[in-house]
Design a protein around this motif. Structure first.
Motif, PDB file in Angstrom:
ATOM      1  N   PRO A   1       0.667  -1.058  -0.488  1.00 33.44           N
ATOM      2  CA  PRO A   1      -0.319  -0.333  -0.082  1.00 33.44           C
ATOM      3  C   PRO A   1       0.593   1.485   0.189  1.00 33.44           C
ATOM      4  O   PRO A   1       0.022   2.012  -0.624  1.00 33.44           O
ATOM      5  CB  PRO A   1      -0.777  -0.003   1.488  1.00 33.44           C
ATOM      6  CG  PRO A   1      -0.746  -1.773   1.588  1.00 33.44           C
ATOM      7  CD  PRO A   1       0.504  -2.289   1.101  1.00 33.44           C
ATOM      8  N   SER A   2       2.028   1.697   0.527  1.00 32.80           N
ATOM      9  CA  SER A   2       2.787   2.239   0.582  1.00 32.80           C
ATOM     10  C   SER A   2       3.808   2.777  -0.806  1.00 32.80           C
ATOM     11  O   SER A   2       3.578   4.000  -0.851  1.00 32.80           O
ATOM     12  CB  SER A   2       3.499   2.243   1.874  1.00 32.80           C
ATOM     13  OG  SER A   2       4.479   1.208   1.169  1.00 32.80           O
ATOM     14  N   GLU A   3       3.868   2.116  -0.992  1.00 33.99           N
ATOM     15  CA  GLU A   3       3.890   2.481  -2.833  1.00 33.99           C
ATOM     16  C   GLU A   3       2.741   2.343  -3.811  1.00 33.99           C
ATOM     17  O   GLU A   3       3.401   2.784  -5.216  1.00 33.99           O
ATOM     18  CB  GLU A   3       5.298   1.278  -3.507  1.00 33.99           C
ATOM     19  CG  GLU A   3       6.409   0.825  -2.054  1.00 33.99           C
ATOM     20  CD  GLU A   3       7.285   0.147  -2.215  1.00 33.99           C
ATOM     21  OE1 GLU A   3       7.208  -0.945  -3.080  1.00 33.99           O
ATOM     22  OE2 GLU A   3       7.955  -0.054  -2.099  1.00 33.99           O
ATOM     23  N   GLY A   4       1.593   1.754  -3.347  1.00 33.57           N
ATOM     24  CA  GLY A   4       0.715   1.478  -4.456  1.00 33.57           C
ATOM     25  C   GLY A   4       0.857   0.645  -5.294  1.00 33.57           C
ATOM     26  O   GLY A   4       0.798   0.085  -6.516  1.00 33.57           O
ATOM     27  N   SER A   5       1.379  -0.646  -5.237  1.00 39.46           N
ATOM     28  CA  SER A   5       2.326  -1.576  -6.138  1.00 39.46           C
ATOM     29  C   SER A   5       1.476  -2.941  -5.710  1.00 39.46           C
ATOM     30  O   SER A   5       1.374  -3.150  -4.795  1.00 39.46           O
ATOM     31  CB  SER A   5       3.814  -1.568  -6.252  1.00 39.46           C
ATOM     32  OG  SER A   5       4.304  -2.244  -5.300  1.00 39.46           O
TER      33      SER A   5
ATOM     34  N   LEU B   1      -6.732   0.342  -0.228  1.00 46.51           N
ATOM     35  CA  LEU B   1      -7.642   1.427   0.913  1.00 46.51           C
ATOM     36  C   LEU B   1      -7.962   0.481   2.172  1.00 46.51           C
ATOM     37  O   LEU B   1      -7.669   1.300   2.770  1.00 46.51           O
ATOM     38  CB  LEU B   1      -9.586   0.359   0.031  1.00 46.51           C
ATOM     39  CG  LEU B   1      -9.586   1.642  -1.320  1.00 46.51           C
ATOM     40  CD1 LEU B   1     -10.701   0.807  -1.749  1.00 46.51           C
ATOM     41  CD2 LEU B   1      -9.161   2.913  -1.714  1.00 46.51           C
ATOM     42  N   VAL B   2      -7.461  -0.840   1.950  1.00 48.91           N
ATOM     43  CA  VAL B   2      -7.953  -1.445   3.656  1.00 48.91           C
ATOM     44  C   VAL B   2      -6.905  -1.724   4.110  1.00 48.91           C
ATOM     45  O   VAL B   2      -6.862  -3.381   2.460  1.00 48.91           O
ATOM     46  CB  VAL B   2      -9.486  -1.540   4.101  1.00 48.91           C
ATOM     47  CG1 VAL B   2      -9.443  -2.337   5.711  1.00 48.91           C
ATOM     48  CG2 VAL B   2     -10.505  -1.318   3.278  1.00 48.91           C
ATOM     49  N   PRO B   3      -5.348  -1.157   4.244  1.00 49.94           N
ATOM     50  CA  PRO B   3      -4.839  -2.845   4.657  1.00 49.94           C
ATOM     51  C   PRO B   3      -5.173  -4.359   5.098  1.00 49.94           C
ATOM     52  O   PRO B   3      -4.221  -4.918   4.634  1.00 49.94           O
ATOM     53  CB  PRO B   3      -3.750  -2.238   5.722  1.00 49.94           C
ATOM     54  CG  PRO B   3      -4.231  -0.705   5.406  1.00 49.94           C
ATOM     55  CD  PRO B   3      -5.301  -1.156   5.426  1.00 49.94           C
ATOM     56  N   GLY B   4      -5.755  -4.492   6.336  1.00 55.56           N
ATOM     57  CA  GLY B   4      -5.671  -5.339   6.973  1.00 55.56           C
ATOM     58  C   GLY B   4      -6.741  -6.584   6.158  1.00 55.56           C
ATOM     59  O   GLY B   4      -7.696  -6.060   4.856  1.00 55.56           O
ATOM     60  N   HIS B   5      -7.329  -7.356   6.654  1.00 58.67           N
ATOM     61  CA  HIS B   5      -9.077  -8.596   7.395  1.00 58.67           C
ATOM     62  C   HIS B   5      -9.924  -8.274   8.023  1.00 58.67           C
ATOM     63  O   HIS B   5     -10.629  -9.134   7.554  1.00 58.67           O
ATOM     64  CB  HIS B   5      -7.933  -9.872   5.637  1.00 58.67           C
ATOM     65  CG  HIS B   5      -6.749 -10.252   5.709  1.00 58.67           C
ATOM     66  ND1 HIS B   5      -5.771 -10.085   5.589  1.00 58.67           N
ATOM     67  CD2 HIS B   5      -7.227 -10.424   4.126  1.00 58.67           C
ATOM     68  CE1 HIS B   5      -5.023 -10.446   4.208  1.00 58.67           C
ATOM     69  NE2 HIS B   5      -6.056 -10.625   3.679  1.00 58.67           N
TER      70      HIS B   5
END
Length: 217
Positions: free
Chosen positions: A124-128, A155-159
């Motif tokens: 997420p930090s890189e958008g890759s 949009l949401v890092p976790g599960h």
């Protein structure tokens, strides 16, 4: 393992035939149960029907699940086409617009060959976003699900619940997860050669064994 008294050697294998599922290009699906086939599952086209070979001991629920998995695998083989990274990025953009109102905007989307324990990953930090090459040739709706899974992580890092609510918008989420779970289950079975009378050109669940579940990232 003791012999199944209902399917001893020498007895004919049990065969059932059903009408095709919507969208199938064949007129019928024939499921053949054999006591010789211990754990493997395979399928192939035979004239205007699809033949699925399963072990005699499988339950009806397992039969239905494997028929769906094998039909998808056959369709994927027959329509196999590998899209490049540029097309994959365009697909991700289209899926984001359709299901996430365009809010998930990856900076890069590409295939990679070093992911053998997961189907996809996202930073997420890189958008890759990276998708495993093992997905190439699988049904399009499965690839779309994995793409959406990774887009959701932008949009949401976790599960957590919010993450899964995002994926509820995709109508084939459960089917895609079931397909990938079937692939994982098949990879955990020992692969034994089928008897000569059961061999044919078609689909066998032979893919590199992933060590993780059907999701990634």
């Amino acid at each position: 393992m003791p012999a199944d008294p209902l399917h001893r050697a020498g007895q004919p294998q049990r065969s059932t035939t059903s009408q095709p599922t919507p969208g199938s290009r064949t007129s019928a699906i024939e499921v053949r149960r054999s006591a010789r086939r211990r754990r493997t599952v395979s399928a192939y086209r035979e004239g205007d029907r699809t033949v699925v070979l399963i072990p005699a001991r499988m339950s009806e629920a397992e039969e239905q699940r494997w028929v769906t998995v094998m039909l998808d695998k056959l369709a994927a083989q027959e329509n196999k086409r590998v899209i490049g990274d540029a097309q994959l990025a365009e697909r991700a953009e289209r899926l984001s617009a359709e299901y996430f109102e365009g809010r998930a905007r990856p900076t890069s989307v590409r295939w990679v060959t070093n992911q053998n324990t997961r189907w996809g990953s996202c930073t997420p930090s890189e958008g890759s976003i990276r998708l495993s090459h093992r997905l190439q040739g699988m049904p399009e709706y499965v690839v779309d699900y994995v793409l959406l899974h990774e887009l959701a992580h932008l949009l949401v890092p976790g599960h957590g619940p919010r993450f899964w609510r995002l994926l509820e918008a995709y109508p084939r989420t459960e089917r895609a997860r079931g397909y990938l779970e079937g692939v994982v289950a098949a990879d955990r079975l020992p692969h034994q050669p089928a008897p000569a009378e059961e061999q044919g050109h078609g689909a066998d669940p032979d893919m590199p064994p992933p060590a993780a579940g059907p999701h990634a990232g």
